[in-house]
Write a protein that holds these residues in place. Structure first.
Motif, PDB file in Angstrom:
ATOM      1  N   HIS A 120     -54.021 -86.969 -15.403  1.00  0.00           N
ATOM      2  CA  HIS A 120     -54.757 -86.330 -14.304  1.00  0.00           C
ATOM      3  C   HIS A 120     -54.619 -87.139 -13.019  1.00  0.00           C
ATOM      4  O   HIS A 120     -54.381 -86.578 -11.947  1.00  0.00           O
ATOM      5  N   ALA A 121     -54.767 -88.457 -13.113  1.00  0.00           N
ATOM      6  CA  ALA A 121     -54.621 -89.312 -11.935  1.00  0.00           C
ATOM      7  C   ALA A 121     -53.207 -89.204 -11.370  1.00  0.00           C
ATOM      8  O   ALA A 121     -53.013 -89.066 -10.162  1.00  0.00           O
TER       9      ALA A 121
ATOM     10  N   TRP B  31     -56.199 -97.073  -9.393  1.00  0.00           N
ATOM     11  CA  TRP B  31     -57.504 -96.985  -8.726  1.00  0.00           C
ATOM     12  C   TRP B  31     -58.313 -95.802  -9.251  1.00  0.00           C
ATOM     13  O   TRP B  31     -59.496 -95.949  -9.568  1.00  0.00           O
ATOM     14  N   LEU B  32     -57.675 -94.633  -9.359  1.00  0.00           N
ATOM     15  CA  LEU B  32     -58.386 -93.455  -9.876  1.00  0.00           C
ATOM     16  C   LEU B  32     -58.850 -93.676 -11.312  1.00  0.00           C
ATOM     17  O   LEU B  32     -59.957 -93.265 -11.686  1.00  0.00           O
TER      18      LEU B  32
ATOM     19  N   HIS C 235     -47.971 -95.113  -5.100  1.00  0.00           N
ATOM     20  CA  HIS C 235     -48.299 -94.221  -6.213  1.00  0.00           C
ATOM     21  C   HIS C 235     -49.018 -94.967  -7.339  1.00  0.00           C
ATOM     22  O   HIS C 235     -50.098 -94.563  -7.770  1.00  0.00           O
ATOM     23  N   GLY C 236     -48.414 -96.029  -7.822  1.00  0.00           N
ATOM     24  CA  GLY C 236     -48.974 -96.757  -8.963  1.00  0.00           C
ATOM     25  C   GLY C 236     -50.347 -97.327  -8.706  1.00  0.00           C
ATOM     26  O   GLY C 236     -51.220 -97.284  -9.577  1.00  0.00           O
ATOM     27  N   GLU C 237     -50.545 -97.881  -7.514  1.00  0.00           N
ATOM     28  CA  GLU C 237     -51.859 -98.453  -7.225  1.00  0.00           C
ATOM     29  C   GLU C 237     -52.922 -97.368  -7.076  1.00  0.00           C
ATOM     30  O   GLU C 237     -54.079 -97.571  -7.452  1.00  0.00           O
TER      31      GLU C 237
ATOM     32  N   HIS D  35     -49.108 -85.005  -6.247  1.00  0.00           N
ATOM     33  CA  HIS D  35     -49.255 -83.817  -5.402  1.00  0.00           C
ATOM     34  C   HIS D  35     -49.714 -84.204  -3.994  1.00  0.00           C
ATOM     35  O   HIS D  35     -49.196 -83.682  -2.998  1.00  0.00           O
ATOM     36  N   THR D  36     -50.669 -85.116  -3.902  1.00  0.00           N
ATOM     37  CA  THR D  36     -51.192 -85.534  -2.604  1.00  0.00           C
ATOM     38  C   THR D  36     -50.118 -86.237  -1.779  1.00  0.00           C
ATOM     39  O   THR D  36     -49.939 -85.939  -0.594  1.00  0.00           O
ATOM     40  N   LEU D  37     -49.388 -87.161  -2.395  1.00  0.00           N
ATOM     41  CA  LEU D  37     -48.345 -87.874  -1.654  1.00  0.00           C
ATOM     42  C   LEU D  37     -47.222 -86.930  -1.229  1.00  0.00           C
ATOM     43  O   LEU D  37     -46.691 -87.067  -0.123  1.00  0.00           O
ATOM     44  N   GLN D  38     -46.881 -85.984  -2.073  1.00  0.00           N
ATOM     45  CA  GLN D  38     -45.852 -85.009  -1.709  1.00  0.00           C
ATOM     46  C   GLN D  38     -46.310 -84.147  -0.535  1.00  0.00           C
ATOM     47  O   GLN D  38     -45.548 -83.871   0.383  1.00  0.00           O
TER      48      GLN D  38
END
Length: 73
Positions: free
Chosen positions: A55-56, A44-45, A38-40, A62-65
């Protein structure tokens, strides 16, 4: 009456408006980044695509979930 969107998805309209890309495209970028934590991904974003932290964070969460849910039996 439309259901109120909450959580990370509540940021999606402003992300699309501010950065000019659909959410599906952001998710493809995240998934294709080669990163998994998550943090990386947030860092990156922010660095590579100049997204704000909120926003990032919303996009990554949401994507990881989504990915975790898709991998569940």
């Amino acid at each position: 009456m439309a259901e109120k969107v909450s959580g990370p998805a509540s940021y999606f309209p402003s992300i699309e408006k501010k950065y000019g890309r659909p959410i599906s495209e952001w998710k493809e970028l995240i998934r294709g980044s080669g990163l998994s934590r998550h943090g990386e991904l947030v860092t990156w974003l922010k660095q590579e695509h100049e997204l704000g932290h909120g926003h990032a964070n919303a996009l990554v969460a949401h994507t990881l979930q989504e990915d975790r849910s898709a991998g569940s039996p």
